[in-house]
Design a protein around this motif. Sequence first.
Motif, PDB file in Angstrom:
ATOM      1  N   SER A 168      72.815  90.400  17.081  1.00 38.89           N
ATOM      2  CA  SER A 168      72.347  90.658  15.721  1.00 38.89           C
ATOM      3  C   SER A 168      73.438  90.669  14.663  1.00 38.89           C
ATOM      4  N   LEU A 169      74.704  90.693  15.058  1.00 37.73           N
ATOM      5  CA  LEU A 169      75.768  90.568  14.062  1.00 37.73           C
ATOM      6  C   LEU A 169      75.921  89.087  13.725  1.00 37.73           C
ATOM      7  N   LYS A 170      75.544  88.741  12.503  1.00 34.82           N
ATOM      8  CA  LYS A 170      75.594  87.348  12.066  1.00 34.82           C
ATOM      9  C   LYS A 170      76.677  87.177  10.994  1.00 34.82           C
ATOM     10  N   PRO A 171      77.154  85.944  10.786  1.00 31.43           N
ATOM     11  CA  PRO A 171      78.141  85.708   9.732  1.00 31.43           C
ATOM     12  C   PRO A 171      77.597  86.079   8.355  1.00 31.43           C
ATOM     13  N   VAL A 172      78.498  86.410   7.448  1.00 32.40           N
ATOM     14  CA  VAL A 172      78.121  86.674   6.063  1.00 32.40           C
ATOM     15  C   VAL A 172      77.604  85.389   5.414  1.00 32.40           C
ATOM     16  N   GLN A 173      78.255  84.266   5.710  1.00 34.49           N
ATOM     17  CA  GLN A 173      77.824  82.996   5.150  1.00 34.49           C
ATOM     18  C   GLN A 173      76.527  82.548   5.820  1.00 34.49           C
ATOM     19  N   ARG A 174      75.536  82.220   5.022  1.00 39.84           N
ATOM     20  CA  ARG A 174      74.230  81.841   5.557  1.00 39.84           C
ATOM     21  C   ARG A 174      73.879  80.419   5.139  1.00 39.84           C
ATOM     22  N   PRO A 175      73.198  79.694   6.025  1.00 39.79           N
ATOM     23  CA  PRO A 175      72.710  80.143   7.326  1.00 39.79           C
ATOM     24  C   PRO A 175      73.809  80.277   8.378  1.00 39.79           C
ATOM     25  N   ARG A 176      74.996  79.702   8.080  1.00 39.87           N
ATOM     26  CA  ARG A 176      76.148  79.816   8.977  1.00 39.87           C
ATOM     27  C   ARG A 176      77.373  79.343   8.217  1.00 39.87           C
ATOM     28  N   PRO A 177      78.569  79.650   8.708  1.00 41.59           N
ATOM     29  CA  PRO A 177      79.768  79.090   8.087  1.00 41.59           C
ATOM     30  C   PRO A 177      79.781  77.570   8.197  1.00 41.59           C
ATOM     31  N   PRO A 178      80.441  76.895   7.267  1.00 40.97           N
ATOM     32  CA  PRO A 178      80.535  75.432   7.360  1.00 40.97           C
ATOM     33  C   PRO A 178      81.345  75.035   8.580  1.00 40.97           C
ATOM     34  N   ILE A 179      80.919  73.998   9.237  1.00 39.50           N
ATOM     35  CA  ILE A 179      81.611  73.508  10.430  1.00 39.50           C
ATOM     36  C   ILE A 179      82.462  72.301  10.062  1.00 39.50           C
ATOM     37  N   TYR A 180      83.772  72.451  10.208  1.00 44.58           N
ATOM     38  CA  TYR A 180      84.713  71.361   9.981  1.00 44.58           C
ATOM     39  C   TYR A 180      85.169  70.828  11.338  1.00 44.58           C
ATOM     40  N   LEU A 181      85.410  69.526  11.390  1.00 45.19           N
ATOM     41  CA  LEU A 181      85.923  68.908  12.603  1.00 45.19           C
ATOM     42  C   LEU A 181      87.169  68.097  12.276  1.00 45.19           C
ATOM     43  N   GLY A 182      88.161  68.199  13.138  1.00 45.31           N
ATOM     44  CA  GLY A 182      89.346  67.384  13.016  1.00 45.31           C
ATOM     45  C   GLY A 182      89.234  66.179  13.927  1.00 45.31           C
ATOM     46  N   ALA A 183      89.466  64.990  13.400  1.00 44.88           N
ATOM     47  CA  ALA A 183      89.360  63.777  14.211  1.00 44.88           C
ATOM     48  C   ALA A 183      90.015  62.619  13.494  1.00 44.88           C
ATOM     49  N   SER A 184      90.504  61.667  14.291  1.00 45.99           N
ATOM     50  CA  SER A 184      91.002  60.406  13.739  1.00 45.99           C
ATOM     51  C   SER A 184      90.472  59.211  14.534  1.00 45.99           C
ATOM     52  N   SER A 185      89.970  59.446  15.748  1.00 40.78           N
ATOM     53  CA  SER A 185      89.392  58.366  16.545  1.00 40.78           C
ATOM     54  C   SER A 185      88.023  57.985  15.998  1.00 40.78           C
ATOM     55  N   SER A 186      87.575  56.777  16.337  1.00 41.68           N
ATOM     56  CA  SER A 186      86.270  56.329  15.856  1.00 41.68           C
ATOM     57  C   SER A 186      85.149  57.232  16.342  1.00 41.68           C
ATOM     58  N   ALA A 187      85.217  57.640  17.615  1.00 42.51           N
ATOM     59  CA  ALA A 187      84.172  58.518  18.160  1.00 42.51           C
ATOM     60  C   ALA A 187      84.169  59.858  17.450  1.00 42.51           C
ATOM     61  N   GLY A 188      85.345  60.417  17.216  1.00 40.00           N
ATOM     62  CA  GLY A 188      85.428  61.707  16.537  1.00 40.00           C
ATOM     63  C   GLY A 188      84.972  61.627  15.096  1.00 40.00           C
ATOM     64  N   LEU A 189      85.326  60.539  14.404  1.00 40.00           N
ATOM     65  CA  LEU A 189      84.904  60.371  13.012  1.00 40.00           C
ATOM     66  C   LEU A 189      83.390  60.212  12.922  1.00 40.00           C
ATOM     67  N   ARG A 190      82.804  59.488  13.870  1.00 40.96           N
ATOM     68  CA  ARG A 190      81.339  59.337  13.869  1.00 40.96           C
ATOM     69  C   ARG A 190      80.661  60.680  14.120  1.00 40.96           C
ATOM     70  N   ARG A 191      81.265  61.519  14.955  1.00 44.09           N
ATOM     71  CA  ARG A 191      80.698  62.843  15.191  1.00 44.09           C
ATOM     72  C   ARG A 191      80.679  63.653  13.889  1.00 44.09           C
ATOM     73  N   ILE A 192      81.722  63.542  13.105  1.00 40.27           N
ATOM     74  CA  ILE A 192      81.755  64.233  11.811  1.00 40.27           C
ATOM     75  C   ILE A 192      80.598  63.769  10.940  1.00 40.27           C
ATOM     76  N   GLY A 193      80.397  62.459  10.880  1.00 39.90           N
ATOM     77  CA  GLY A 193      79.306  61.936  10.063  1.00 39.90           C
ATOM     78  C   GLY A 193      77.942  62.415  10.521  1.00 39.90           C
ATOM     79  N   ARG A 194      77.780  62.550  11.839  1.00 45.97           N
ATOM     80  CA  ARG A 194      76.479  62.971  12.381  1.00 45.97           C
ATOM     81  C   ARG A 194      76.197  64.444  12.154  1.00 45.97           C
ATOM     82  N   ARG A 195      77.236  65.303  12.215  1.00 42.62           N
ATOM     83  CA  ARG A 195      76.891  66.720  12.315  1.00 42.62           C
ATOM     84  C   ARG A 195      77.778  67.699  11.549  1.00 42.62           C
ATOM     85  N   ALA A 196      78.929  67.285  11.047  1.00 41.56           N
ATOM     86  CA  ALA A 196      79.852  68.258  10.461  1.00 41.56           C
ATOM     87  C   ALA A 196      79.612  68.447   8.966  1.00 41.56           C
ATOM     88  N   ASP A 197      80.079  69.576   8.467  1.00 38.49           N
ATOM     89  CA  ASP A 197      80.064  69.852   7.033  1.00 38.49           C
ATOM     90  C   ASP A 197      81.353  69.408   6.364  1.00 38.49           C
TER      91      ASP A 197
END
Length: 293
Positions: A168-197
Amino acid sequence: MLGFALPQFGESAHAELSRFASTAEQLGAESLWVGDRLLAAADPTVGYGGGDTVPLNFRSSLDPFTALTVAATVTTSARLGFSVLVAPWYPPVQLARQLTSIDVVSRGRLLPGFGIGWSPEEYRGAGASFERRGAQLDELLDAVEALWTTDPVSFDGDRYHIPPSWVSLKPVQRPRPPIYLGASSSAGLRRIGRRADGWLAVIGVPGNVRIDKLAAQRAVIDDAAQAAGRDPAAIATHVRVNVAADTPIDAVEDALKTLQDNGYHDAFVDTLYVTADTDTALEWVERLLAVAS
């Protein structure tokens, strides 16, 4: 928004972290960041940055959760970021609790950034599998998001399983904190496009302020976002500026100006290799902030 890496590695691990964090914020730093190194392999199978060795500075490392919690308690406005946590090292329940706690303590200033790392030895030290680590990251993020946004929570994945439970302890930021991803490969960059903030990009100074390379990487993110039905403009970019040893501060000033002139307004500077004591690090902070203002 200009920020700075906290003193965390090598000789800096013994610096006055709390004084650095509070003074940097007073000088105008808008964000403070930590990285994630678990150990430095004596005989690495994969070296750092494509080489065959691990930097001496990585032999000493403050725990990133502890370092950012200290910063949270002595600041009031700076965003508090991870660039990056090697997510597959951590079980999702414990990871979500640690990150939630920092967001609560800081009153909603957490910027969690995740990645998959590069060291097989660190994975072995963490008791985690180096294989399929990209898929592990996706599953872990799904589990963490469930822990942040539902109550009771349950999750059933390939690696991680959470029985129906009250968390029940949830983050102050709602609905959740922003999710950042670090990547430079094509697969990692595509993952950012699909799901990251947000995307945690990286440049090196001197000599590696490649705006064309950043633009090409960003184009991969934007294409993946559009294919997933997302608005690419909603995905932020935050640039990490790694400063090499013996680099003059003027070169960093020029790099920050180049980033700003090309639309990259959010950045943070890591002075690990050019400053070892708190006073020198703060001198860099003051001067770079004066240029950025």
